[in-house]
Design an enzyme around this catalytic site. Structure first.
Site, PDB file in Angstrom:
ATOM      1  N   ASN A 101      19.916  74.461 -95.972  1.00 24.61           N
ATOM      2  CA  ASN A 101      20.411  73.123 -96.291  1.00 24.61           C
ATOM      3  C   ASN A 101      20.609  72.352 -94.991  1.00 24.61           C
ATOM      4  OD1 ASN A 101      21.627  71.024 -97.948  1.00 24.61           O
ATOM      5  ND2 ASN A 101      23.592  71.658 -97.097  1.00 24.61           N
ATOM      6  N   HIS A 103      23.029  69.396 -93.497  1.00 21.43           N
ATOM      7  CA  HIS A 103      24.292  68.706 -93.775  1.00 21.43           C
ATOM      8  C   HIS A 103      24.479  67.612 -92.724  1.00 21.43           C
ATOM      9  CE1 HIS A 103      28.307  68.257 -95.418  1.00 21.43           C
ATOM     10  NE2 HIS A 103      28.740  68.150 -94.175  1.00 21.43           N
ATOM     11  N   SER A 135      23.791  69.639 -89.231  1.00 18.28           N
ATOM     12  CA  SER A 135      23.877  71.097 -89.251  1.00 18.28           C
ATOM     13  C   SER A 135      22.856  71.605 -90.250  1.00 18.28           C
ATOM     14  CB  SER A 135      25.274  71.564 -89.680  1.00 18.28           C
ATOM     15  OG  SER A 135      26.271  71.088 -88.808  1.00 18.28           O
ATOM     16  N   ASP A 144      28.437  74.592 -97.984  1.00 16.09           N
ATOM     17  CA  ASP A 144      28.421  74.399 -96.531  1.00 16.09           C
ATOM     18  C   ASP A 144      29.075  75.520 -95.732  1.00 16.09           C
ATOM     19  OD1 ASP A 144      27.158  71.920 -96.961  1.00 16.09           O
ATOM     20  OD2 ASP A 144      29.096  70.947 -97.253  1.00 16.09           O
TER      21      ASP A 144
END
Length: 189
Positions: A101, A103, A135, A144
């Protein structure tokens, strides 16, 4: 050639940036874009780029049988690029250390449930942070909290609004995200 599957919920600028990066190298193919929002701009972008799409509901995503839809594209990596749903535990276990992912902040700051998009940029702006960034992390069962893969920072002291911060962060995303994906997929070659 390696395959990635992108999960997105919004406009799809990162998906386009990733496509452009890999079109030049030819090492990685976006096998499909999965989207939970039938009105999302990413679907039009995917159509224009000739990338297959899969639109699904939150209920479908919660069913463990959904993993077979994803596996049908033989992905080497699942890439969350502006995807707003929490990844179900069954999917995390089906693709261990194969889901990443991006972020829009420097985790662990400004992460967790509800911290996405402009919510993050407003919080960063209101806290008068001198810098922010991106990130890239592995996805686990919690928002997260997966292991960090990469971070990049930018100074935002000159930014006068959350929208200016968003633009600075998006520039970092487009500059770095595809290269991080590339490095992950070619690290063992």
């Amino acid at each position: 050639m390696k395959n990635i599957v992108i999960f997105a919920s919004g406009n799809g600028s990162n998906a386009s940036s990733i496509h452009q990066y890999f079109q030049q190298s030819g090492r990685v193919r976006i096998a499909a874009i999965f989207c939970n929002n039938p009105q999302a701009g990413v679907l039009s972008r995917a159509h224009d780029l000739g990338i297959p799409t899969e639109v699904f509901s939150k209920v479908e995503f919660s069913e463990p049988s959904f993993v077979e839809r994803v596996r049908s594209y033989q992905p080497d990596l699942l890439v969350l690029a502006g995807f707003l749903l929490q990844v179900p535990e069954y999917l995390v276990h089906a693709f261990p250390n194969q889901i990443i992912n991006i972020h829009p902040a420097l985790l662990p700051k400004y992460g967790g449930k509800g911290m996405y998009g402009m919510h993050v940029h407003r919080a960063v702006f209101e806290a008068k942070e001198p810098e922010t960034g991106i990130s890239v992390h592995f996805v686990n069962e919690h928002y997260d909290e997966g292991a960090l893969i990469f971070q990049a920072k930018t100074t935002i002291a000159h930014c006068q609004s959350p929208e200016e911060i968003a633009a600075a962060v998006q520039a970092l995303e487009h500059q770095h995200f595809a290269a991080v994906i590339d490095n992950l997929l070619t690290a063992d070659e």
